[in-house]
Design a protein around this motif. Structure first.
Motif, mmCIF file in Angstrom:
data_model
loop_
_atom_site.group_PDB
_atom_site.id
_atom_site.type_symbol
_atom_site.label_atom_id
_atom_site.label_comp_id
_atom_site.label_asym_id
_atom_site.label_seq_id
_atom_site.Cartn_x
_atom_site.Cartn_y
_atom_site.Cartn_z
ATOM 1 N N GLN A 42 -5.484 -0.472 5.880
ATOM 2 C CA GLN A 42 -3.999 0.260 5.976
ATOM 3 C C GLN A 42 -2.991 -0.273 6.694
ATOM 4 O O GLN A 42 -3.219 -1.109 7.603
ATOM 5 C CB GLN A 42 -4.288 1.687 6.396
ATOM 6 C CG GLN A 42 -5.455 2.536 5.624
ATOM 7 C CD GLN A 42 -5.278 2.594 4.358
ATOM 8 O OE1 GLN A 42 -4.055 2.863 3.759
ATOM 9 N NE2 GLN A 42 -6.001 2.343 3.399
ATOM 10 N N ALA A 50 -0.507 3.860 1.070
ATOM 11 C CA ALA A 50 -0.857 5.062 1.441
ATOM 12 C C ALA A 50 0.236 5.915 1.701
ATOM 13 O O ALA A 50 -0.073 7.037 2.084
ATOM 14 C CB ALA A 50 -1.759 4.592 2.791
ATOM 15 N N THR A 61 3.618 8.389 -4.167
ATOM 16 C CA THR A 61 2.273 7.541 -4.358
ATOM 17 C C THR A 61 1.292 8.124 -5.183
ATOM 18 O O THR A 61 1.475 9.102 -5.586
ATOM 19 C CB THR A 61 1.683 7.483 -2.711
ATOM 20 O OG1 THR A 61 1.189 8.933 -2.314
ATOM 21 C CG2 THR A 61 2.518 7.241 -1.568
ATOM 22 N N GLN A 113 -1.664 8.930 -4.369
ATOM 23 C CA GLN A 113 -2.403 9.872 -3.653
ATOM 24 C C GLN A 113 -1.552 11.306 -3.855
ATOM 25 O O GLN A 113 -2.116 12.423 -4.185
ATOM 26 C CB GLN A 113 -2.291 9.613 -2.233
ATOM 27 C CG GLN A 113 -3.705 8.784 -2.111
ATOM 28 C CD GLN A 113 -4.445 9.088 -0.686
ATOM 29 O OE1 GLN A 113 -3.514 8.918 0.287
ATOM 30 N NE2 GLN A 113 -5.574 9.364 -0.612
ATOM 31 N N GLU A 114 -0.235 11.224 -3.834
ATOM 32 C CA GLU A 114 0.446 12.489 -3.995
ATOM 33 C C GLU A 114 0.332 13.018 -5.494
ATOM 34 O O GLU A 114 0.728 14.272 -5.488
ATOM 35 C CB GLU A 114 2.134 12.211 -3.773
ATOM 36 C CG GLU A 114 2.315 11.898 -2.340
ATOM 37 C CD GLU A 114 3.915 11.609 -2.213
ATOM 38 O OE1 GLU A 114 4.834 12.527 -2.229
ATOM 39 O OE2 GLU A 114 4.386 10.281 -2.116
ATOM 40 N N TYR A 160 -4.334 10.987 -7.605
ATOM 41 C CA TYR A 160 -5.257 10.009 -7.481
ATOM 42 C C TYR A 160 -5.798 9.610 -6.524
ATOM 43 O O TYR A 160 -4.955 9.075 -5.453
ATOM 44 C CB TYR A 160 -4.587 8.918 -8.409
ATOM 45 C CG TYR A 160 -4.092 9.323 -9.865
ATOM 46 C CD1 TYR A 160 -4.908 9.666 -10.826
ATOM 47 C CD2 TYR A 160 -2.676 9.890 -10.007
ATOM 48 C CE1 TYR A 160 -4.682 9.990 -12.081
ATOM 49 C CE2 TYR A 160 -2.360 10.310 -11.241
ATOM 50 C CZ TYR A 160 -3.371 10.390 -12.185
ATOM 51 O OH TYR A 160 -2.730 10.893 -13.521
ATOM 52 N N PRO A 161 -7.126 9.444 -6.328
ATOM 53 C CA PRO A 161 -7.477 9.012 -5.052
ATOM 54 C C PRO A 161 -7.522 7.333 -4.877
ATOM 55 O O PRO A 161 -8.569 6.680 -4.767
ATOM 56 C CB PRO A 161 -9.071 9.471 -5.307
ATOM 57 C CG PRO A 161 -9.332 9.476 -6.758
ATOM 58 C CD PRO A 161 -8.102 9.764 -7.336
ATOM 59 N N LYS A 193 -5.276 4.549 -2.496
ATOM 60 C CA LYS A 193 -4.143 3.954 -1.521
ATOM 61 C C LYS A 193 -4.549 2.423 -1.290
ATOM 62 O O LYS A 193 -5.589 2.255 -0.281
ATOM 63 C CB LYS A 193 -4.050 4.835 -0.253
ATOM 64 C CG LYS A 193 -5.468 5.202 0.371
ATOM 65 C CD LYS A 193 -5.086 6.176 1.456
ATOM 66 C CE LYS A 193 -6.375 6.338 2.343
ATOM 67 N NZ LYS A 193 -6.020 7.368 3.365
#
Length: 328
Positions: free
Chosen positions: A3, A231, A242, A244-245, A248-249, A251
């Motif tokens: 990350q 991320a 993003t 993720q927001e 969708y899994p 990052k």
């Protein structure tokens, strides 16, 4: 993926170590008359811009003259091969996205180089990839959900470009297709520049690539960035969500790194590292990075090697999930 926060912690720690007082150091080797920075992509893209600004700063400090040598082709592989076949005498460096070394070994069964063929020198910059649309899509496509619906209604237009087959932007697109259960055809380009030309010309509806290549066009409204893969939201496009927001899994982020031929002596690598870390700390290099969506960062050779190993481990699992190989 390792990350961004961890990357920045490593880079900050390395900067502190570099700036701290130290004892007597070994005598440096004579400065080469000419050195070169190889890139595996055409002129004009984000990577090329950073390479040229760094080369300007290295001139007279690391070598009398420092040139940028563009070797586009095979999604950046030609650049790595050029470095592999260069003399290990300190005159050749490569700046490359991480994909060529952390992803390609798992997607290209006949890859003509190994990770051991290059020696890590320093991190160069951190970046995010984003999905952009342009004149090839209706103005009504303002979100990722809009794009997916438009693709469902227009399956012949359900395609996207990337800087190269098997690159990180390509695989993000593959994963997006799986997550959304929406088939999307991939169009591979020889770098970002030709893909951007087709995106701006409306020849392709969408493109996954470095967000820095989009910035000047988002300001004029020629392109719309619908999502980024990092991320967290990018400070360069804070309005863009993003993946993720959006549910969708995924990052993932990418970095640019500087490398030398694998058999380069440790003292030579260290000398190049010191010069690069000085160059990457200069205000004009940091500023040009910001213009192109890059967080300019340096590291020690060992830290870059650790980042590469961590990236490779995590992409190995993601690649199995995609089922992608260069022959697929």
């Amino acid at each position: 993926m390792i990350q961004r926060r961890h990357l920045m912690q490593l880079a900050s720690a390395s900067a502190c170590a570099w700036l701290s007082p130290s004892g007597a150091q070994a005598a440096k080797a004579p400065m080469p008359d000419v050195a070169k920075i190889i890139t595996g992509f055409p002129p004009g893209g984000t990577l090329d811009v950073l390479a040229r600004r760094v080369s300007d700063r290295l001139r007279g400090r690391y070598a009398g003259s420092v040139l940028v040598e563009n070797k586009p082709g095979a999604g950046g592989q030609i650049g790595v091969l050029t470095l592999k076949n260069s003399p290990a005498d300190g005159t050749s460096l490569l700046i490359t996205p991480s994909s060529m070394l952390s992803i390609y070994p798992y997607t290209y069964p006949k890859l003509q180089y190994q990770v051991d063929d290059v020696a890590p020198v320093s991190l160069g910059a951190l970046m995010d990839h984003g999905l952009a649309v342009g004149p090839g899509t209706p103005d009504s496509v303002q979100t990722l959900a809009d794009l997916l619906q438009w693709w469902r209604n227009n399956p012949n237009s359900a395609n996207y470009g990337s800087p190269g087959a098997g690159s990180m932007p390509h695989l993000v697109g593959v994963l997006m297709s799986q997550f959304s259960k929406q088939e999307q055809r991939h169009i591979a380009y020889r770098g970002t520049v030709p893909g951007m030309q087709d995106l701006l010309g409306g020849q392709i509806p969408a493109f996954w690539g470095p967000i820095g290549d989009y910035l000047q066009y988002t300001k004029t409204g020629k392109l719309r960035v619908l999502a980024i893969a990092g991320a967290k939201r990018s400070p360069f496009l804070p309005q863009v969500p993003t993946l993720q927001e959006l549910g969708y899994p995924l990052k993932v982020s990418e970095w640019y790194g500087f490398f030398m031929p694998g058999k380069t002596a440790g003292a030579t690598v260290q000398q190049a590292n010191e010069a690069l870390r000085w160059a990457l700390a200069q205000a004009d290099v940091i500023d040009v990075g910001k213009q192109y969506g890059l967080e300019v960062k340096s590291s020690t050779p060992a830290e870059l090697g650790d980042l590469l190993k961590a990236d490779a481990q995590q992409w190995r699992g993601l690649i199995k999930q995609t089922g992608f190989t260069a022959e697929s």
